[in-house]
Design a protein around this motif. Structure first.
Motif, PDB file in Angstrom:
ATOM      1  N   GLU A 162       0.828  -1.204   0.000  1.00 30.05           N
ATOM      2  CA  GLU A 162       0.000   0.000   0.000  1.00 30.05           C
ATOM      3  C   GLU A 162       0.861   1.253   0.000  1.00 30.05           C
ATOM      4  OE1 GLU A 162      -2.775  -0.034   3.173  1.00 30.05           O
ATOM      5  OE2 GLU A 162      -3.729  -1.919   2.569  1.00 30.05           O
ATOM      6  N   GLY A 163       0.360   2.283  -0.704  1.00 30.03           N
ATOM      7  CA  GLY A 163       1.026   3.574  -0.715  1.00 30.03           C
ATOM      8  C   GLY A 163       2.324   3.608  -1.485  1.00 30.03           C
ATOM      9  N   THR A 164       2.513   2.691  -2.426  1.00 31.48           N
ATOM     10  CA  THR A 164       3.773   2.656  -3.179  1.00 31.48           C
ATOM     11  C   THR A 164       3.548   2.836  -4.678  1.00 31.48           C
ATOM     12  OG1 THR A 164       3.711   0.242  -3.442  1.00 31.48           O
ATOM     13  CG2 THR A 164       4.779   1.110  -1.458  1.00 31.48           C
ATOM     14  N   ASP A 165       2.384   3.371  -5.067  1.00 27.43           N
ATOM     15  CA  ASP A 165       2.079   3.601  -6.480  1.00 27.43           C
ATOM     16  C   ASP A 165       2.163   2.317  -7.305  1.00 27.43           C
ATOM     17  OD1 ASP A 165       1.766   6.312  -5.940  1.00 27.43           O
ATOM     18  OD2 ASP A 165       3.833   6.810  -6.470  1.00 27.43           O
ATOM     19  N   GLY A 166       1.974   1.171  -6.637  1.00 28.69           N
ATOM     20  CA  GLY A 166       2.015  -0.102  -7.352  1.00 28.69           C
ATOM     21  C   GLY A 166       3.392  -0.505  -7.841  1.00 28.69           C
ATOM     22  N   LEU A 167       4.445   0.119  -7.319  1.00 29.41           N
ATOM     23  CA  LEU A 167       5.803  -0.238  -7.749  1.00 29.41           C
ATOM     24  C   LEU A 167       6.355  -1.432  -6.984  1.00 29.41           C
ATOM     25  CD1 LEU A 167       7.735   3.137  -8.254  1.00 29.41           C
ATOM     26  CD2 LEU A 167       6.831   1.587  -9.991  1.00 29.41           C
ATOM     27  N   TYR A 168       5.857  -1.676  -5.780  1.00 26.10           N
ATOM     28  CA  TYR A 168       6.429  -2.714  -4.928  1.00 26.10           C
ATOM     29  C   TYR A 168       5.353  -3.698  -4.483  1.00 26.10           C
ATOM     30  CZ  TYR A 168       9.678   1.228  -4.568  1.00 26.10           C
ATOM     31  OH  TYR A 168      10.494   2.293  -4.840  1.00 26.10           O
ATOM     32  N   TYR A 169       5.732  -4.962  -4.470  1.00 27.61           N
ATOM     33  CA  TYR A 169       4.855  -6.051  -4.040  1.00 27.61           C
ATOM     34  C   TYR A 169       5.598  -6.860  -2.975  1.00 27.61           C
ATOM     35  CZ  TYR A 169       2.266  -5.312  -8.483  1.00 27.61           C
ATOM     36  OH  TYR A 169       1.558  -4.780  -9.532  1.00 27.61           O
ATOM     37  N   THR A 170       4.830  -7.543  -2.130  1.00 24.53           N
ATOM     38  CA  THR A 170       5.409  -8.513  -1.205  1.00 24.53           C
ATOM     39  C   THR A 170       5.128  -9.904  -1.750  1.00 24.53           C
ATOM     40  OG1 THR A 170       5.137  -7.086   0.728  1.00 24.53           O
ATOM     41  CG2 THR A 170       5.359  -9.442   1.134  1.00 24.53           C
ATOM     42  N   LEU A 171       6.180 -10.709  -1.887  1.00 22.46           N
ATOM     43  CA  LEU A 171       6.062 -12.054  -2.435  1.00 22.46           C
ATOM     44  C   LEU A 171       5.912 -13.056  -1.300  1.00 22.46           C
ATOM     45  CD1 LEU A 171       6.293 -13.836  -5.047  1.00 22.46           C
ATOM     46  CD2 LEU A 171       8.726 -14.081  -4.470  1.00 22.46           C
ATOM     47  N   ARG A 172       4.856 -13.823  -1.317  1.00 21.04           N
ATOM     48  CA  ARG A 172       4.656 -14.883  -0.333  1.00 21.04           C
ATOM     49  C   ARG A 172       5.452 -16.102  -0.780  1.00 21.04           C
ATOM     50  NH1 ARG A 172      -0.719 -16.689  -0.413  1.00 21.04           N
ATOM     51  NH2 ARG A 172      -0.155 -17.855   1.470  1.00 21.04           N
ATOM     52  N   MET A 173       6.617 -16.268  -0.182  1.00 23.45           N
ATOM     53  CA  MET A 173       7.542 -17.304  -0.631  1.00 23.45           C
ATOM     54  C   MET A 173       6.955 -18.700  -0.522  1.00 23.45           C
ATOM     55  SD  MET A 173      10.413 -16.284  -1.933  1.00 23.45           S
ATOM     56  CE  MET A 173      11.503 -17.700  -1.733  1.00 23.45           C
ATOM     57  N   VAL A 301       8.494  -3.553 -11.878  1.00 24.36           N
ATOM     58  CA  VAL A 301       8.199  -3.460 -10.449  1.00 24.36           C
ATOM     59  C   VAL A 301       9.130  -4.397  -9.684  1.00 24.36           C
ATOM     60  CG1 VAL A 301       5.782  -2.872 -10.919  1.00 24.36           C
ATOM     61  CG2 VAL A 301       6.421  -5.271 -10.529  1.00 24.36           C
ATOM     62  N   LEU A 302       9.062  -4.309  -8.354  1.00 22.81           N
ATOM     63  CA  LEU A 302       9.874  -5.175  -7.501  1.00 22.81           C
ATOM     64  C   LEU A 302       8.983  -6.045  -6.631  1.00 22.81           C
ATOM     65  CD1 LEU A 302      12.988  -3.325  -6.025  1.00 22.81           C
ATOM     66  CD2 LEU A 302      12.833  -4.902  -7.953  1.00 22.81           C
ATOM     67  N   LEU A 303       9.410  -7.297  -6.450  1.00 21.36           N
ATOM     68  CA  LEU A 303       8.772  -8.227  -5.531  1.00 21.36           C
ATOM     69  C   LEU A 303       9.742  -8.495  -4.384  1.00 21.36           C
ATOM     70  CD1 LEU A 303       7.539 -10.576  -8.339  1.00 21.36           C
ATOM     71  CD2 LEU A 303       5.970  -9.512  -6.729  1.00 21.36           C
ATOM     72  N   LEU A 357      16.305  10.101   0.125  1.00 18.55           N
ATOM     73  CA  LEU A 357      16.618  10.243  -1.294  1.00 18.55           C
ATOM     74  C   LEU A 357      15.442   9.814  -2.159  1.00 18.55           C
ATOM     75  CD1 LEU A 357      18.692  10.955  -3.464  1.00 18.55           C
ATOM     76  CD2 LEU A 357      19.534   8.600  -3.343  1.00 18.55           C
ATOM     77  N   LEU A 358      14.775   8.737  -1.784  1.00 18.18           N
ATOM     78  CA  LEU A 358      13.585   8.311  -2.534  1.00 18.18           C
ATOM     79  C   LEU A 358      12.537   9.410  -2.539  1.00 18.18           C
ATOM     80  CD1 LEU A 358      13.319   4.636  -1.229  1.00 18.18           C
ATOM     81  CD2 LEU A 358      13.691   5.302  -3.614  1.00 18.18           C
ATOM     82  N   ARG A 359      12.308  10.012  -1.395  1.00 15.89           N
ATOM     83  CA  ARG A 359      11.328  11.101  -1.302  1.00 15.89           C
ATOM     84  C   ARG A 359      11.769  12.287  -2.166  1.00 15.89           C
ATOM     85  NH1 ARG A 359      11.627  11.844   3.788  1.00 15.89           N
ATOM     86  NH2 ARG A 359      10.090  10.244   4.308  1.00 15.89           N
ATOM     87  N   GLU A 360      13.052  12.579  -2.134  1.00 14.32           N
ATOM     88  CA  GLU A 360      13.603  13.685  -2.931  1.00 14.32           C
ATOM     89  C   GLU A 360      13.387  13.457  -4.422  1.00 14.32           C
ATOM     90  OE1 GLU A 360      18.131  14.888  -4.066  1.00 14.32           O
ATOM     91  OE2 GLU A 360      17.702  14.681  -1.920  1.00 14.32           O
ATOM     92  N   ARG A 361      13.465  12.208  -4.855  1.00  9.24           N
ATOM     93  CA  ARG A 361      13.303  11.880  -6.279  1.00  9.24           C
ATOM     94  C   ARG A 361      11.853  11.550  -6.640  1.00  9.24           C
ATOM     95  NH1 ARG A 361      18.645  10.759  -8.055  1.00  9.24           N
ATOM     96  NH2 ARG A 361      19.911  12.210  -6.831  1.00  9.24           N
ATOM     97  N   GLY A 362      10.929  11.710  -5.689  1.00 11.93           N
ATOM     98  CA  GLY A 362       9.518  11.471  -5.978  1.00 11.93           C
ATOM     99  C   GLY A 362       9.153  10.009  -6.076  1.00 11.93           C
ATOM    100  N   LEU A 363       9.903   9.130  -5.399  1.00 15.02           N
ATOM    101  CA  LEU A 363       9.630   7.694  -5.438  1.00 15.02           C
ATOM    102  C   LEU A 363       9.178   7.215  -4.069  1.00 15.02           C
ATOM    103  CD1 LEU A 363      12.755   6.609  -7.506  1.00 15.02           C
ATOM    104  CD2 LEU A 363      10.380   6.368  -8.254  1.00 15.02           C
TER     105      LEU A 363
END
Length: 398
Positions: A162-173, A301-303, A357-363
């Protein structure tokens, strides 16, 4: 009769200058401008500390490493090191585990080596010695094209953070390994096509060869951890677990160590739509994309595995010159800042630096899994790697 004064005042005659004088002036004018620019350039170089480089003794430092060579080959990192009188020349090892498997003892011919993770680094240190520096870290992740990550959500093996603009997911190993990737009694059944992607291949993550690559061996350890009931295999179970998970690594073959590069090519979807890599490779790509276009890359995206593994490259120095590089990388503010800009995480002293830095770059900021995925002991991991990858044995010190 008065005699006429024969002495007269001399007269001054002003002659027009020859045209050649004007030609000389016109010739000297651009020279004067160039000289002025050169003076300003010298002032700028002096202010940056670079002006002294031609007059300073430069120490050539020889290093061997794999994926982390991107740091020492970065132009800004090279500039800062050169300002300190250091020129790092990197030899590609072909994979971090190649360093540990070195049979000719070439490792000690270098000023320092830098394996990508602590498991390989421990083997090298125990075998060759050296002074260890811990410059930065990067979690092991899966890079994926968005439609594949969304397919894993539909399969119940991933959730969007949540709150990551859909860029990041959590992978259920557990679900990814045991329900989707491992073949059942009747053989493999789950394909990407079953979950809405035009791809008939079985659901697996492409991984570098664990024989050579640290990311490949670490992913093998995480898969074993999930397949063994969230417990690291021991010497009594390691062969059984290795044989059980071996099909996952044989389905599409083992790749070279360049997945973290080819994934970002325009045709990356065809080579590795879901691949094992390091977080810093993805973040560096996003930083560069934002700087170039003003927006982030929304299709990649990242998992983050819920049982995560934080890789910690070790800089192992074998000479005073290597130790100087280790001290600079650990202590120089410019080098630490550049490590952040290349996507690496710093130590607890700067624990919020990447967030800032992520906040500074809008990520958005990703959430790394809360449970640590424990790898088997070095000797047990070696047994698994040899079983899965059919690679030469690395001598593990006792």
């Amino acid at each position: 009769m008065v005699a006429k004064n024969s002495t007269e005042e001399p007269s001054l005659t002003i002659l027009d200058p020859p045209r050649s004088v004007f030609r000389r002036k016109r010739f000297l004018l651009p020279f004067g401008v160039s000289a002025g620019v050169a003076v300003l350039g010298v002032v700028a170089l002096f202010a940056s500390g670079t002006v002294a480089l031609p007059f300073r003794q430069i120490t050539v430092v020889r290093a061997m490493m794999a994926s982390k060579s991107v740091y020492f080959q970065d132009p800004e990192v090279r500039r800062i090191l050169m300002a300190h009188g250091v020129d790092v020349r990197v030899t590609d090892s072909g994979g971090s585990r190649e360093l540990a498997r070195d049979k000719q003892n070439r490792v000690r011919e270098y000023d320092f080596v830098m394996p990508s993770g602590q498991a390989a680094a421990e083997l090298i240190r125990d075998r060759f010695g050296g002074r260890v520096f811990y410059p930065f870290a990067s979690p092991l992740v899966l890079g994926a094209f968005r439609e594949y990550a969304d397919a894993l959500v539909r399969a119940g093996a991933a959730v969007v953070q949540e709150g990551t603009d859909g860029l990041y997911y959590t992978l259920r190993m557990d679900a990814f390994v045991n329900e989707l990737s491992l073949p059942g009694p009747g053989g493999p059944t789950d394909t990407w096509q079953q979950y809405g992607v035009d791809n008939r291949n079985q659901i697996v993550a492409q991984t570098p060869n664990p024989c050579d690559s640290y990311s490949g061996s670490a992913w093998l350890g995480l898969v074993a951890f999930a397949a063994n009931g969230s417990t690291a295999p021991t010497e009594h179970t390691v062969l059984d677990v290795a044989r059980r998970i071996k099909p996952v690594f044989e389905i599409e073959g083992l790749h070279g160590s360049g997945i973290g590069t080819t994934f970002f090519y325009p045709d990356g979807r065809t080579s590795a739509p879901v691949g094992v890599m390091y977080e810093h490779q993805y973040l560096a790509h996003q930083f560069a994309t934002v700087a170039r276009t003003g927006a982030h890359d929304a299709e990649r995206v990242l998992l983050y595995p819920d049982a995560h593994h934080r890789t910690e490259p070790w800089l192992i120095a074998f000479s005073p010159a290597g130790e100087k590089v280790g001290e600079l990388v650990r202590g120089d503010p410019g080098l630490r800042r550049r490590a952040l800009e290349l996507g690496f995480r710093l130590d607890n002293q700067d624990s919020t630096a990447l967030t800032d830095l992520l906040r500074e770059r809008g990520l958005p900021e990703p959430a790394v899994g809360g449970t640590e995925g424990f790898l088997p002991k070095p000797e047990d991991l070696e047994t698994m790697i040899r079983e899965v990858g059919r690679c030469p044995e690395i001598r593990v010190p006792i």
